[in-house]
Enzyme design. Sequence first.
Site, mmCIF file in Angstrom:
data_model
loop_
_atom_site.group_PDB
_atom_site.id
_atom_site.type_symbol
_atom_site.label_atom_id
_atom_site.label_comp_id
_atom_site.label_asym_id
_atom_site.label_seq_id
_atom_site.Cartn_x
_atom_site.Cartn_y
_atom_site.Cartn_z
ATOM 1 N N CYS A 62 0.826 -1.215 0.000
ATOM 2 C CA CYS A 62 0.000 0.000 0.000
ATOM 3 C C CYS A 62 0.855 1.257 0.000
ATOM 4 O O CYS A 62 1.716 1.410 0.870
ATOM 5 C CB CYS A 62 -0.912 -0.020 1.231
ATOM 6 S SG CYS A 62 -1.721 1.548 1.579
ATOM 7 N N TYR A 193 -5.603 7.116 -8.811
ATOM 8 C CA TYR A 193 -6.846 6.421 -8.475
ATOM 9 C C TYR A 193 -8.029 7.050 -9.206
ATOM 10 O O TYR A 193 -8.977 6.365 -9.591
ATOM 11 C CB TYR A 193 -7.077 6.446 -6.970
ATOM 12 C CG TYR A 193 -6.115 5.576 -6.210
ATOM 13 C CD1 TYR A 193 -6.393 4.237 -5.987
ATOM 14 C CD2 TYR A 193 -4.905 6.084 -5.730
ATOM 15 C CE1 TYR A 193 -5.501 3.420 -5.305
ATOM 16 C CE2 TYR A 193 -4.007 5.280 -5.054
ATOM 17 C CZ TYR A 193 -4.316 3.946 -4.845
ATOM 18 O OH TYR A 193 -3.434 3.154 -4.175
#
Length: 326
Positions: A62, A193
């Site tokens: 992450c 994103y």
Amino acid sequence: MADQTAEEHRGYVQPGGEFNRDTHYIPDRITKDARTPEHGPQDVPLWPVEPGRYRLVAAKACPWANRAIIVRNLLGLEDVISWGAPGPTHDERSWTFDLDPDGKDPVLGIHFLKDAYEKRFPGYPRGITVPAIVEVSSGKVVTNDFPWITHDLSTEWREFHREGAPDLWPDDLRAEMDEVNDRVFRDVNNGVYRCGFAGTQRAYERGYDRLFAALDWLEDRLATRRYLVGDRLTESDIRLFTTLARFDAVYHGHFKCNRQKLIEFPNLWAYARDLYQTPGIGETIDFDQIKAHYYVVHKDINPTGIIPKGPDTSGWLEPHGRESLG
């Protein structure tokens, strides 16, 4: 968009097709003597700095958690705050400790990070995200507010920093850092994103244009300076780096951020290699875990779950020549 409550990109697609990140986190802060901090949210629950009391749960896969691992390394806090590393893949329930024996965190004794959230907030309604700081004795989550986790490691834990540790939030650069960080977050960290989870062509193209406008701005900025702000490494660099490290391996193809690769930006690519080769940073990057996370977990984007073999990552160790800039 599929149920992705456990994922590090948690958010939703708005009616117009644009991905919107849920930025509501557990706001607690860990400060020296549980004092009111000078910067950031202050009217929040406060916990005292105390060596050995807390465990940082942060997955290498992450980018938001990767920041915390890097900051902990650079500041020399390895013996002060322990680290639990979830594996790169998970289902809708939670990040899991499948890299550990029996799939259980050896300190917290839990299989799912969700357990620490639920222990403090039964029925916790938001995403189970990393990084998270958990109180070891109670097994309860303290905070998952990732920008303030790393900020407070730098500013509130100073007496436990290793000798010679960098000042990642120097007072004289703070105003400029805030300005740079804001654009990097909006258009780069979150920008990839916004491309990858866009719900319409128009929303995707808006995100794409903003992303590459910001990368062009950064390419120009780094032409005459070694670091983003001032003449030294700061958290601004770490925040950008974790996105750059994933760009060619994931974002270029998986998120359709394909105007050009990182290796095709001369200054950004040299800058990224400079940081990668800095002790405490490059060793936190695991390209296999990074690819496994995105390509396996994001079933709505990659329903086959096939993980690409490439790209070649050997170039990260090539000389960068950035020393001449300071």
